[in-house]
Design a protein around this motif. Structure first.
Motif, mmCIF file in Angstrom:
data_model
loop_
_atom_site.group_PDB
_atom_site.id
_atom_site.type_symbol
_atom_site.label_atom_id
_atom_site.label_comp_id
_atom_site.label_asym_id
_atom_site.label_seq_id
_atom_site.Cartn_x
_atom_site.Cartn_y
_atom_site.Cartn_z
ATOM 1 N N UNK A 178 0.619 -1.176 -0.007
ATOM 2 C CA UNK A 178 0.024 0.048 -0.020
ATOM 3 C C UNK A 178 0.861 1.332 0.104
ATOM 4 N N UNK A 179 2.257 1.189 -0.095
ATOM 5 C CA UNK A 179 3.036 2.359 -0.336
ATOM 6 C C UNK A 179 2.842 3.160 -1.359
ATOM 7 N N UNK A 180 2.942 4.515 -1.311
ATOM 8 C CA UNK A 180 2.835 5.286 -2.520
ATOM 9 C C UNK A 180 3.975 5.165 -3.382
ATOM 10 N N UNK A 181 5.050 4.982 -2.816
ATOM 11 C CA UNK A 181 6.027 4.822 -3.610
ATOM 12 C C UNK A 181 6.742 3.515 -3.761
ATOM 13 N N UNK A 182 6.933 2.933 -4.943
ATOM 14 C CA UNK A 182 7.391 1.670 -5.164
ATOM 15 C C UNK A 182 6.772 0.502 -4.260
ATOM 16 N N UNK A 183 5.494 0.305 -4.463
ATOM 17 C CA UNK A 183 5.056 -0.973 -3.614
ATOM 18 C C UNK A 183 5.428 -1.985 -3.743
ATOM 19 N N UNK A 184 5.802 -2.958 -3.274
ATOM 20 C CA UNK A 184 6.052 -4.453 -3.545
ATOM 21 C C UNK A 184 7.344 -4.573 -3.880
ATOM 22 N N UNK A 185 8.270 -3.525 -4.081
ATOM 23 C CA UNK A 185 9.807 -3.369 -4.503
ATOM 24 C C UNK A 185 10.537 -3.952 -3.291
ATOM 25 N N UNK A 186 11.671 -4.696 -3.793
ATOM 26 C CA UNK A 186 12.607 -5.268 -2.790
ATOM 27 C C UNK A 186 13.554 -3.862 -2.629
ATOM 28 N N UNK A 187 13.858 -3.866 -1.188
ATOM 29 C CA UNK A 187 14.905 -2.635 -1.123
ATOM 30 C C UNK A 187 15.738 -3.093 0.173
ATOM 31 N N UNK A 188 16.844 -2.041 0.673
ATOM 32 C CA UNK A 188 17.453 -2.232 1.610
ATOM 33 C C UNK A 188 16.624 -1.466 2.802
ATOM 34 N N UNK A 189 16.818 -1.734 4.096
ATOM 35 C CA UNK A 189 16.278 -0.716 4.960
ATOM 36 C C UNK A 189 16.704 0.536 4.960
ATOM 37 N N UNK A 190 16.036 1.711 5.042
ATOM 38 C CA UNK A 190 16.584 2.960 4.880
ATOM 39 C C UNK A 190 15.364 3.943 4.523
ATOM 40 N N UNK A 191 15.864 5.399 4.388
ATOM 41 C CA UNK A 191 14.936 6.141 4.064
ATOM 42 C C UNK A 191 15.511 7.651 4.005
ATOM 43 N N UNK A 192 14.539 8.662 3.959
ATOM 44 C CA UNK A 192 14.987 9.936 3.955
ATOM 45 C C UNK A 192 15.854 10.752 5.075
#
Length: 208
Positions: A48-62
């Motif tokens: 349900x994320x507005x940005x890149x829902x369901x994508x694989x990522x590393x922990x992190x953010x702005x």
């Protein structure tokens, strides 16, 4: 006077040209040891994320305005994985990544001491999974290359440059990487950061 310039720049710490106009983020390649083998932790972003829902990522953010890069990734790991500061350690910064869409990413490498304490934040993370480090070191990604071409505005001032519309502008090349593991595909920015880490790890191991 030249002394004014010396005073101004004597202790200057260089950074990325134009960073003030970029968005900035911190991410972490987190290692965890399972049965004597190192694994890397990956997140699958909530659907349900507005940005890149369901994508694989590393922990992190702005990176917030009042925090530095390491403070940001420490906060993000706690928020996304539900860990406390005592459950993990950030070891060192990795090579910065400047994207073609004005995002500046500060990657870090770290490790999780208490993996059983993970309690993922379902608002941001659907689930996590582990990939053995040995697997990633021994399986090359698929690489696709695309051209990056600037789409200049109709009123671009060609009259101000030598050659006008015939000026030979440089074209960029964008590499898209795809690491496959079981039913997962790690690609995009995450794959670029992963590749750089793996290359540096291999290089250091060769030196050793």
């Amino acid at each position: 006077m030249i002394n004014d310039v010396i005073k101004k720049f004597y202790n200057n710490i260089p950074y990325i040209n134009g960073w003030q106009k970029m968005k900035r983020a911190s991410v972490a390649i987190l290692l965890v040891e399972v049965e004597g083998k190192l694994n890397i932790v990956f997140e699958v972003r909530a659907k349900h994320m507005r940005s890149q829902p369901g994508d694989i990522s590393f922990p992190g953010g702005k990176i917030d305005l009042k925090e530095n890069e390491k403070e940001a990734i420490t906060r993000e790991v706690c928020e996304e994985l539900g860990l406390s500061n005592e459950d993990f350690e950030i070891i060192a910064p990795l090579n910065l990544l400047v994207t073609h869409y004005s995002l500046l990413i500060h990657p870090f490498v770290g490790y999780i001491k208490n993996f059983d304490n993970i309690n993922i934040n379902k608002d941001e993370v659907d689930h996590i999974f582990l990939v053995p480090l040995d697997y990633l070191l021994n399986n090359e990604p698929r690489i696709e290359k695309s051209k990056i071409i600037a789409n200049r505005s109709e009123d671009f001032p060609y009259d101000l440059i030598n050659g006008g519309k015939n000026y030979k502008f440089k074209e960029g090349v964008y590499r898209s990487l795809f690491y496959k593991y079981e039913n997962y595909v790690i690609w995009g920015i995450t794959a670029l950061i992963l590749e750089d880490f793996l290359n540096d790890f291999n290089k250091d191991m060769t030196k050793g």
